[in-house]
Scaffold this motif. Structure first.
Motif, PDB file in Angstrom:
ATOM      1  N   PHE A  16      10.842  23.684 -38.260  1.00 27.33           N
ATOM      2  CA  PHE A  16      12.006  22.881 -37.907  1.00 27.33           C
ATOM      3  C   PHE A  16      11.782  21.386 -38.116  1.00 27.33           C
ATOM      4  O   PHE A  16      12.742  20.621 -38.197  1.00 27.33           O
ATOM      5  N   ASP A  17      10.526  20.956 -38.181  1.00 26.43           N
ATOM      6  CA  ASP A  17      10.227  19.524 -38.218  1.00 26.43           C
ATOM      7  C   ASP A  17      10.947  18.801 -39.356  1.00 26.43           C
ATOM      8  O   ASP A  17      11.477  17.709 -39.167  1.00 26.43           O
ATOM      9  N   LYS A  18      10.992  19.403 -40.529  1.00 21.82           N
ATOM     10  CA  LYS A  18      11.580  18.711 -41.686  1.00 21.82           C
ATOM     11  C   LYS A  18      13.095  18.626 -41.616  1.00 21.82           C
ATOM     12  O   LYS A  18      13.713  17.850 -42.343  1.00 21.82           O
ATOM     13  N   TRP A  19      13.719  19.428 -40.723  1.00 28.49           N
ATOM     14  CA  TRP A  19      15.180  19.421 -40.638  1.00 28.49           C
ATOM     15  C   TRP A  19      15.696  18.546 -39.500  1.00 28.49           C
ATOM     16  O   TRP A  19      16.900  18.321 -39.387  1.00 28.49           O
ATOM     17  N   ILE A  20      14.800  18.071 -38.629  1.00 25.78           N
ATOM     18  CA  ILE A  20      15.191  17.142 -37.563  1.00 25.78           C
ATOM     19  C   ILE A  20      15.087  15.731 -38.131  1.00 25.78           C
ATOM     20  O   ILE A  20      14.002  15.240 -38.426  1.00 25.78           O
ATOM     21  N   LYS A  21      16.232  15.064 -38.310  1.00 25.24           N
ATOM     22  CA  LYS A  21      16.277  13.818 -39.062  1.00 25.24           C
ATOM     23  C   LYS A  21      16.326  12.552 -38.209  1.00 25.24           C
ATOM     24  O   LYS A  21      16.062  11.465 -38.716  1.00 25.24           O
ATOM     25  N   ASN A  22      16.696  12.661 -36.919  1.00 26.59           N
ATOM     26  CA  ASN A  22      16.869  11.448 -36.123  1.00 26.59           C
ATOM     27  C   ASN A  22      16.749  11.751 -34.630  1.00 26.59           C
ATOM     28  O   ASN A  22      16.550  12.911 -34.237  1.00 26.59           O
ATOM     29  N   ASP A  23      16.878  10.722 -33.812  1.00 26.81           N
ATOM     30  CA  ASP A  23      16.716  10.874 -32.366  1.00 26.81           C
ATOM     31  C   ASP A  23      17.797  11.765 -31.762  1.00 26.81           C
ATOM     32  O   ASP A  23      17.540  12.513 -30.818  1.00 26.81           O
ATOM     33  N   ARG A  24      19.013  11.671 -32.295  1.00 24.46           N
ATOM     34  CA  ARG A  24      20.089  12.540 -31.796  1.00 24.46           C
ATOM     35  C   ARG A  24      19.736  14.000 -32.046  1.00 24.46           C
ATOM     36  O   ARG A  24      19.894  14.847 -31.152  1.00 24.46           O
ATOM     37  N   HIS A  25      19.280  14.312 -33.247  1.00 26.08           N
ATOM     38  CA  HIS A  25      18.873  15.681 -33.551  1.00 26.08           C
ATOM     39  C   HIS A  25      17.807  16.151 -32.564  1.00 26.08           C
ATOM     40  O   HIS A  25      17.871  17.274 -32.062  1.00 26.08           O
ATOM     41  N   GLN A  26      16.832  15.289 -32.302  1.00 28.30           N
ATOM     42  CA  GLN A  26      15.737  15.660 -31.409  1.00 28.30           C
ATOM     43  C   GLN A  26      16.248  15.931 -30.002  1.00 28.30           C
ATOM     44  O   GLN A  26      15.842  16.908 -29.356  1.00 28.30           O
ATOM     45  N   ARG A  27      17.146  15.075 -29.514  1.00 31.16           N
ATOM     46  CA  ARG A  27      17.684  15.247 -28.158  1.00 31.16           C
ATOM     47  C   ARG A  27      18.461  16.562 -28.049  1.00 31.16           C
ATOM     48  O   ARG A  27      18.281  17.316 -27.086  1.00 31.16           O
ATOM     49  N   LEU A  28      19.290  16.840 -29.025  1.00 25.09           N
ATOM     50  CA  LEU A  28      20.054  18.081 -29.008  1.00 25.09           C
ATOM     51  C   LEU A  28      19.145  19.295 -29.201  1.00 25.09           C
ATOM     52  O   LEU A  28      19.328  20.340 -28.555  1.00 25.09           O
ATOM     53  N   PHE A  29      18.149  19.147 -30.066  1.00 26.79           N
ATOM     54  CA  PHE A  29      17.224  20.239 -30.355  1.00 26.79           C
ATOM     55  C   PHE A  29      16.457  20.658 -29.107  1.00 26.79           C
ATOM     56  O   PHE A  29      16.173  21.844 -28.899  1.00 26.79           O
ATOM     57  N   GLU A  30      16.142  19.688 -28.264  1.00 24.57           N
ATOM     58  CA  GLU A  30      15.416  19.998 -27.034  1.00 24.57           C
ATOM     59  C   GLU A  30      16.245  20.859 -26.086  1.00 24.57           C
ATOM     60  O   GLU A  30      15.693  21.654 -25.317  1.00 24.57           O
TER      61      GLU A  30
END
Length: 386
Positions: free
Chosen positions: A5-19
């Protein structure tokens, strides 16, 4: 191990939602020992889903949502499926439906506003109930045997719906029926507590058991005429990007199988070898094959999702691309899980390991719409017309 998944998380918003998805996936995985053998959806997992305010994520900010892009929606759904595909597929229907209603404006504004408000404020969950024993998948064009008969200011609805994911946990059902008065197919929004509604515990399948997709029975359900929220358009259906949550789910299952197969290979050492089986050539060949298959599937799916998000004027032309993603990804997912099973060997069949569940679950993707034969025919017609 590399996290795919690391390469598909592009920004802080993605990271927050991904969590959020990570926390749901963790809870879903913890409940599998109960949900899979008993063919039930976990109340505890649904509680976490609502605590994360996941049901409202595809709503616009005006309603209190996050206005998820298709790319973000698939990213989160795939992660949840890594924990349990049944949970991802089930809640994916709700998020996708809310996204479709928001973007395509299929309902009267006041009807959508009412439902969106309850989803945003109370995290209520909804699903369409469309499939029936005699008609099969609604994508094949069968007319519902469920009937709605006008009686003054009300409709009386009678029928049975199959494959109603999360049937006993939904707050609302969007039920399709043949409306005799109008001589067309309509959709009714019905509260779960409505008299005459019941759930028949029929769900007993090989895979995706935790979706708890039981039958919804409507026995003379009386609804207000205003509960007819939608009628089937006579125009050709527009492409539906949100349905890519289906291949995203099965790709998540395949990713989970890949991860567990690699961990197994790195730790299993029979007494006939001096090293774990990860050092054996044919095992490395299978791992490498899993990797390139997953790279292709991820790249195809997320590239098409980005195109949907970034080129809205092209959406009406993307039906074949969307269908091709479903065909390619679900078949690739099945191939990856099969390779994982071959790495695990006979142990892959044991209930002590997760592989046999992945094997059962991933095959359900081949039977979700659109079906392979319909996609191949669509692609052929497009190629010939060009």
């Amino acid at each position: 191990m590399v996290d795919l998944f690391d390469k598909w998380i592009k920004n802080d918003r993605h990271q927050r939602l991904f969590e959020k998805a990570e926390r749901i996936a963790k809870e879903a995985k913890a409940q599998v020992s109960k949900t899979d053998p008993e063919a039930v959806f976990s109340h505890r997992t649904l509680k976490v889903i609502k605590q994360e305010r996941y049901p409202s994520l595809t709503l616009s900010a005006a309603y209190g949502g996050e206005d998820l892009s298709l790319y973000e929606f698939l990213l989160l759904q795939e992660k949840i499926a890594e924990g349990d595909g049944s949970v991802a597929l089930s809640i994916g229907w709700h998020l996708g439906i809310m996204k479709e209603l928001k973007e395509d404006k299929l309902w009267r504004k006041n009807d959508f506003d009412r439902l969106a408000k309850e989803v945003a404020e109370e995290q209520k969950v909804v699903n369409r109930a469309a499939t029936e024993p005699a008609t099969g998948s609604p994508t094949r064009g069968g007319v519902p045997e469920t009937k709605a008969v006008r009686n003054g200011d009300h409709y009386i609805i009678t029928g049975r719906k199959t494959f109603t994911s999360m049937a006993d946990h939904l707050d609302y059902y969007i039920v399709s029926a043949y409306v005799e008065e109008l001589d067309e197919i309509g959709w009714f929004l019905i509260d779960r507590h409505h008299p005459g509604l019941s759930v028949d515990k029929t769900w007993d399948t090989l895979g995706m058991r935790g979706t708890e997709s039981d039958d919804l029975v409507l026995d003379g359900v009386e609804v207000n005429v205003h509960d007819l929220v939608e009628t089937k358009s006579k125009e050709k259906p527009a492409p539906k990007g949100w349905l890519l949550h289906i291949p995203a789910c099965y790709l998540g299952i395949a990713t989970a199988a890949r991860n567990d197969a690699i961990e197994f290979a790195q730790n299993f050492q029979p007494n006939s070898l001096d090293t774990p089986i990860a050092e054996v050539g044919h095992i490395q060949d299978k791992i490498g094959e899993m990797e390139w298959k997953l790279l292709q599937a991820h790249s195809f799916m997320y590239t098409v999702a980005r195109k949907w998000d970034e080129e809205p004027d092209q959406r009406k032309h993307m039906g074949a691309e969307l269908a091709a993603v479903k065909l390619a990804v679900t078949n690739t997912a099945a191939e990856v899980v099969d390779l994982a099973m071959r790495i695990a060997g006979g142990r892959g069949l044991s209930k002590k390991y997760p592989f046999e569940k992945y094997y059962r679950d991933v095959r359900a993707g081949l039977h979700n719409p659109p079906m392979d034969d319909a996609v191949v025919k669509m692609l052929a017609k497009q190629a010939l017309s060009e």
